[in-house]
Design an enzyme around this catalytic site. Structure first.
Site, PDB file in Angstrom:
ATOM      1  N   THR A 176       0.661  -1.859 -46.656  1.00 27.18           N
ATOM      2  CA  THR A 176       0.923  -0.701 -45.050  1.00 27.18           C
ATOM      3  C   THR A 176       0.570  -0.960 -44.267  1.00 27.18           C
ATOM      4  OG1 THR A 176       1.446   1.187 -45.526  1.00 27.18           O
ATOM      5  CG2 THR A 176       1.518   1.291 -43.721  1.00 27.18           C
ATOM      6  N   THR A 194       5.567  -0.329 -43.014  1.00 27.20           N
ATOM      7  CA  THR A 194       5.788  -0.858 -44.096  1.00 27.20           C
ATOM      8  C   THR A 194       7.364  -0.685 -44.410  1.00 27.20           C
ATOM      9  OG1 THR A 194       4.680   0.263 -46.609  1.00 27.20           O
ATOM     10  CG2 THR A 194       5.726   1.840 -44.971  1.00 27.20           C
ATOM     11  N   ARG A 204      13.109   6.607 -51.382  1.00 31.76           N
ATOM     12  CA  ARG A 204      12.254   7.013 -51.250  1.00 31.76           C
ATOM     13  C   ARG A 204      11.416   6.766 -49.670  1.00 31.76           C
ATOM     14  NH1 ARG A 204       7.284   4.577 -50.209  1.00 31.76           N
ATOM     15  NH2 ARG A 204       5.238   5.320 -51.538  1.00 31.76           N
ATOM     16  N   VAL A 205      10.837   8.003 -49.195  1.00 29.17           N
ATOM     17  CA  VAL A 205       9.959   7.819 -47.898  1.00 29.17           C
ATOM     18  C   VAL A 205       8.672   7.767 -48.172  1.00 29.17           C
ATOM     19  CG1 VAL A 205       9.620   8.243 -45.592  1.00 29.17           C
ATOM     20  CG2 VAL A 205      11.677   8.120 -46.488  1.00 29.17           C
ATOM     21  N   GLY A 206       7.815   6.620 -48.113  1.00 26.39           N
ATOM     22  CA  GLY A 206       6.438   7.330 -48.301  1.00 26.39           C
ATOM     23  C   GLY A 206       5.944   7.701 -46.795  1.00 26.39           C
ATOM     24  N   ASP A 207       4.062   7.805 -46.893  1.00 21.75           N
ATOM     25  CA  ASP A 207       3.291   8.482 -45.996  1.00 21.75           C
ATOM     26  C   ASP A 207       3.489   7.413 -44.885  1.00 21.75           C
ATOM     27  OD1 ASP A 207       1.963   5.916 -47.136  1.00 21.75           O
ATOM     28  OD2 ASP A 207       0.427   6.815 -46.584  1.00 21.75           O
ATOM     29  N   THR A 227      -3.136   3.051 -45.897  1.00 19.49           N
ATOM     30  CA  THR A 227      -2.520   2.580 -46.749  1.00 19.49           C
ATOM     31  C   THR A 227      -2.971   2.408 -48.447  1.00 19.49           C
ATOM     32  OG1 THR A 227      -2.344   0.355 -47.128  1.00 19.49           O
ATOM     33  CG2 THR A 227      -4.439   0.886 -46.292  1.00 19.49           C
ATOM     34  N   GLY A 228      -1.253   2.165 -48.731  1.00 21.30           N
ATOM     35  CA  GLY A 228      -2.263   2.599 -50.211  1.00 21.30           C
ATOM     36  C   GLY A 228      -0.837   3.339 -50.726  1.00 21.30           C
ATOM     37  N   GLY A 230       1.305   6.495 -51.103  1.00 18.16           N
ATOM     38  CA  GLY A 230       1.951   7.163 -50.052  1.00 18.16           C
ATOM     39  C   GLY A 230       2.206   8.535 -51.136  1.00 18.16           C
TER      40      GLY A 230
HETATM   41  N1  GLY Z   1       1.887   3.832 -47.656  1.00 14.37           N
HETATM   42  C1  GLY Z   1       2.671   3.005 -48.071  1.00 14.37           C
HETATM   43  C2  GLY Z   1       4.174   3.732 -48.609  1.00 14.37           C
HETATM   44  O1  GLY Z   1       2.812   4.210 -49.718  1.00 14.37           O
HETATM   45  O2  GLY Z   1       4.924   4.044 -48.439  1.00 14.37           O
END
Ligand code: GLY
Length: 320
Positions: A176, A194, A204-207, A227-228, A230
């Site tokens: 990200t 990202t 799927r959606v992350g943080d 970042t990393g 999520g």
């Molecule tokens: N950190 C970005 C994601 O997991 O989508």
């Protein structure tokens, strides 16, 4: 723990060394007295368009079905934030999130409706799948790698350049761009963008686009972005937790360590899991921390550009 403090505003701080590519686009305006929110959006916009950055925007890796989907978030304050998830036809997710923040009564738009919104505000449609990302997806399909996004994604290691590495493999995992800015008027803003985890389950959606998870900005306190992996950040509301720690008086890096300790106590961590965090206090103090080696931070001030190792690594010493 003493904090790194920039000698003067403005300040631009980003996750990963490739963050400096975004700073190159944003700094001239910020240095000339521009607004923090313009700077963070300009920085992310430049990275989204950069095909060498294989974890954000064009060049990002697709989902299990070969579709690139983009997520982003922009924030000035709890009352001024915007986000977009699962864009499939528009590249500039951070700019669209900013538009949602400034021009609608809402915070978040998702999926097809978000693409329709982007059409309506004049954002151009673009093919998000780069030839290199398509090739990587084809080889992943052929190898039949496990689709679980946490087990499948390796730990990203930043060796400079736009790509992240997992051992000797280039297509290591996802990440990200998160950028925080403090402008000459003392105003804070943050943005992150990202393409999410590679080969993710569709939808799927992350943080990153979730306010308080991948990004949080409180103008009275400071800003944090992540970042990393999520999924690890989401379960502890990582960015907001970091800002709240600063509110309680923690130095920025101590605040980030508290987030990592919460992640450590909440998950069965695997060696390849990585989370990197950066913090910018409203008074200019800076913090950075990561679960593991391999994370880098880009900073631009009146003294120039610098790539820094994180101030603290929770589990240091693994080979890269
Ligand atoms: N950190 C970005 C994601 O997991 O989508």
């Amino acid at each position: 723990m003493s904090a790194f403090m920039a000698s003067a505003t403005p300040i631009l701080l980003s996750t990963w060394s490739f963050g400096l590519r975004g700073h190159a686009a944003a700094w001239p305006v910020l240095e000339a007295g521009g607004h923090a929110v313009d700077a963070v959006v300009d920085a992310c916009t430049a990275i989204e368009a950069d095909p060498e950055v294989d974890s954000v925007g064009f060049g990002g890796l697709p989902d299990r079905d070969g579709h690139v989907t983009l997520d982003a978030c922009v924030m000035r304050s709890p009352a001024s934030c915007g986000s977009v998830c699962c864009l499939r036809q528009h590249l500039h997710a951070a700019r669209i999130a900013r538009d949602i923040m400034d021009s609608t009564p809402h915070v978040m738009l998702v999926g097809e409706a978000a693409d329709a919104y982007a059409d309506a505000v004049g954002e151009p449609r673009e093919d998000l799948l780069s030839p290199a990302a398509a090739k990587a997806w084809e080889s992943w399909k052929r190898d039949g790698t496990d689709v679980d996004q946490i087990r499948d994604a390796g730990r990203p290691v930043d060796r400079g350049g736009g790509q992240l590495f997992d051992g000797e493999r280039r297509w290591a995992g996802h990440d990200t761009i998160g950028t925080l800015a403090l402008d000459a008027m003392g105003v804070l803003a943050g943005a992150c963008s990202t393409s999410g985890s590679p080969w993710k389950l569709p939808g799927r959606v992350g943080d990153s686009p979730i306010v308080g998870h991948g990004l949080y900005v409180d103008p009275d306190i400071g800003a944090v972005t992540a970042t990393g992996s999520g999924e690890l950040v989401m379960g502890v509301c990582g960015a907001m937790l970091g800002v709240e720690e600063m509110r309680r008086g923690a130095e920025p890096t101590e605040a980030l360590l508290a987030v990592l300790e919460r992640i450590k106590s909440s998950y069965d961590l695997e060696e390849k899991h990585q989370v990197g965090l950066i913090a910018l206090h409203r008074d200019g103090r800076i913090g950075s921390a990561a679960l593991r080696d391999g994370f880098k931070v880009g900073i631009t001030t009146v003294d120039g550009d610098e790539i820094l190792d994180p101030e603290h690594v929770l589990f240091p010493g693994e080979s890269e």
